[in-house]
Design a protein around this motif. Sequence first.
Motif, PDB file in Angstrom:
ATOM      1  N   ALA A   1     -11.250  16.079  28.993  1.00  0.00           N
ATOM      2  CA  ALA A   1     -12.435  16.728  29.547  1.00  0.00           C
ATOM      3  C   ALA A   1     -13.556  16.779  28.516  1.00  0.00           C
ATOM      4  N   ILE A   2     -13.209  17.068  27.284  1.00  0.00           N
ATOM      5  CA  ILE A   2     -14.216  17.130  26.225  1.00  0.00           C
ATOM      6  C   ILE A   2     -14.847  15.770  26.003  1.00  0.00           C
ATOM      7  N   ARG A   3     -14.027  14.713  25.959  1.00  0.00           N
ATOM      8  CA  ARG A   3     -14.586  13.375  25.746  1.00  0.00           C
ATOM      9  C   ARG A   3     -15.518  12.976  26.883  1.00  0.00           C
ATOM     10  N   ALA A   4     -15.150  13.299  28.121  1.00  0.00           N
ATOM     11  CA  ALA A   4     -16.014  12.984  29.258  1.00  0.00           C
ATOM     12  C   ALA A   4     -17.312  13.780  29.175  1.00  0.00           C
ATOM     13  N   LEU A   5     -17.203  15.049  28.870  1.00  0.00           N
ATOM     14  CA  LEU A   5     -18.387  15.890  28.744  1.00  0.00           C
ATOM     15  C   LEU A   5     -19.258  15.411  27.584  1.00  0.00           C
ATOM     16  N   TYR A   6     -18.627  15.013  26.503  1.00  0.00           N
ATOM     17  CA  TYR A   6     -19.367  14.501  25.349  1.00  0.00           C
ATOM     18  C   TYR A   6     -20.177  13.261  25.722  1.00  0.00           C
ATOM     19  N   ARG A   7     -19.565  12.336  26.482  1.00  0.00           N
ATOM     20  CA  ARG A   7     -20.279  11.119  26.891  1.00  0.00           C
ATOM     21  C   ARG A   7     -21.492  11.452  27.754  1.00  0.00           C
ATOM     22  N   VAL A   8     -21.321  12.371  28.702  1.00  0.00           N
ATOM     23  CA  VAL A   8     -22.431  12.765  29.571  1.00  0.00           C
ATOM     24  C   VAL A   8     -23.538  13.411  28.736  1.00  0.00           C
ATOM     25  N   THR A   9     -23.156  14.288  27.833  1.00  0.00           N
ATOM     26  CA  THR A   9     -24.140  14.975  26.996  1.00  0.00           C
ATOM     27  C   THR A   9     -24.851  13.996  26.081  1.00  0.00           C
ATOM     28  N   ASP A  10     -24.110  13.079  25.500  1.00  0.00           N
ATOM     29  CA  ASP A  10     -24.708  12.083  24.618  1.00  0.00           C
ATOM     30  C   ASP A  10     -25.752  11.250  25.354  1.00  0.00           C
ATOM     31  N   ARG A  11     -25.439  10.864  26.587  1.00  0.00           N
ATOM     32  CA  ARG A  11     -26.420  10.108  27.389  1.00  0.00           C
ATOM     33  C   ARG A  11     -27.665  10.937  27.656  1.00  0.00           C
ATOM     34  N   ASN A  12     -27.494  12.228  27.924  1.00  0.00           N
ATOM     35  CA  ASN A  12     -28.629  13.091  28.226  1.00  0.00           C
ATOM     36  C   ASN A  12     -29.468  13.408  26.993  1.00  0.00           C
ATOM     37  N   LEU A  13     -28.863  13.406  25.817  1.00  0.00           N
ATOM     38  CA  LEU A  13     -29.615  13.690  24.597  1.00  0.00           C
ATOM     39  C   LEU A  13     -30.249  12.447  23.993  1.00  0.00           C
ATOM     40  N   ASP A  14     -29.946  11.290  24.547  1.00  0.00           N
ATOM     41  CA  ASP A  14     -30.499  10.046  24.031  1.00  0.00           C
ATOM     42  C   ASP A  14     -32.030  10.087  24.144  1.00  0.00           C
ATOM     43  N   THR A  15     -32.700   9.607  23.135  1.00  0.00           N
ATOM     44  CA  THR A  15     -34.159   9.688  23.065  1.00  0.00           C
ATOM     45  C   THR A  15     -34.885   9.105  24.277  1.00  0.00           C
ATOM     46  N   PRO A  16     -34.489   7.965  24.837  1.00  0.00           N
ATOM     47  CA  PRO A  16     -35.250   7.421  25.968  1.00  0.00           C
ATOM     48  C   PRO A  16     -35.283   8.312  27.215  1.00  0.00           C
ATOM     49  N   VAL A  17     -34.329   9.203  27.387  1.00  0.00           N
ATOM     50  CA  VAL A  17     -34.335  10.033  28.600  1.00  0.00           C
ATOM     51  C   VAL A  17     -34.922  11.419  28.368  1.00  0.00           C
ATOM     52  N   ARG A  18     -35.283  11.745  27.129  1.00  0.00           N
ATOM     53  CA  ARG A  18     -35.881  13.051  26.844  1.00  0.00           C
ATOM     54  C   ARG A  18     -37.296  13.115  27.398  1.00  0.00           C
ATOM     55  N   PRO A  19     -37.708  14.292  27.851  1.00  0.00           N
ATOM     56  CA  PRO A  19     -39.085  14.445  28.318  1.00  0.00           C
ATOM     57  C   PRO A  19     -40.071  14.297  27.156  1.00  0.00           C
ATOM     58  N   ASP A  20     -41.251  13.817  27.482  1.00  0.00           N
ATOM     59  CA  ASP A  20     -42.320  13.737  26.488  1.00  0.00           C
ATOM     60  C   ASP A  20     -43.599  14.262  27.131  1.00  0.00           C
ATOM     61  N   ALA A  21     -44.723  14.029  26.499  1.00  0.00           N
ATOM     62  CA  ALA A  21     -45.994  14.573  26.980  1.00  0.00           C
ATOM     63  C   ALA A  21     -46.391  14.027  28.351  1.00  0.00           C
ATOM     64  N   THR A  22     -45.845  12.888  28.741  1.00  0.00           N
ATOM     65  CA  THR A  22     -46.200  12.300  30.034  1.00  0.00           C
ATOM     66  C   THR A  22     -45.237  12.691  31.158  1.00  0.00           C
ATOM     67  N   THR A  23     -44.201  13.441  30.833  1.00  0.00           N
ATOM     68  CA  THR A  23     -43.195  13.831  31.818  1.00  0.00           C
ATOM     69  C   THR A  23     -43.726  14.949  32.707  1.00  0.00           C
ATOM     70  N   ALA A  24     -43.474  14.834  33.994  1.00  0.00           N
ATOM     71  CA  ALA A  24     -43.879  15.877  34.931  1.00  0.00           C
ATOM     72  C   ALA A  24     -43.139  17.170  34.610  1.00  0.00           C
ATOM     73  N   HIS A  25     -43.780  18.301  34.865  1.00  0.00           N
ATOM     74  CA  HIS A  25     -43.186  19.601  34.537  1.00  0.00           C
ATOM     75  C   HIS A  25     -41.827  19.797  35.214  1.00  0.00           C
ATOM     76  N   HIS A  26     -41.738  19.421  36.469  1.00  0.00           N
ATOM     77  CA  HIS A  26     -40.475  19.594  37.198  1.00  0.00           C
ATOM     78  C   HIS A  26     -39.363  18.760  36.574  1.00  0.00           C
ATOM     79  N   ASP A  27     -39.692  17.534  36.200  1.00  0.00           N
ATOM     80  CA  ASP A  27     -38.695  16.660  35.582  1.00  0.00           C
ATOM     81  C   ASP A  27     -38.249  17.193  34.226  1.00  0.00           C
ATOM     82  N   ALA A  28     -39.184  17.721  33.439  1.00  0.00           N
ATOM     83  CA  ALA A  28     -38.832  18.305  32.145  1.00  0.00           C
ATOM     84  C   ALA A  28     -37.947  19.539  32.354  1.00  0.00           C
TER      85      ALA A  28
END
Length: 71
Positions: free
Chosen positions: A15-42
């Motif tokens: 369970a930890i390894r699966a959760l780690y993979r999901v979290t790692d994908r979400n923390l990856d720089t290309p998917v992080r919100p930036d100044a152009t991201t809509a408020h709802h999406d951020a």
Amino acid sequence: MDHDFGDGDEEGGVAIRALYRVTDRNLDTPVRPDATTAHHDAYTYWHTIANLTAAFRDLYITCYAEPEPST
């Protein structure tokens, strides 16, 4: 996320390894919100990160909580 939760199913390792993979994908720089991201999406992104953090907490507590002393 660097805590060693073990490799086996008995310690929640799968369970930890699966959760780690999901979290790692979400923390990856290309998917992080930036100044152009809509408020709802951020908001949705950070809400997801908060839920993943709570999931790590819950798994840690489940695997490593000290049993309550009996009186």
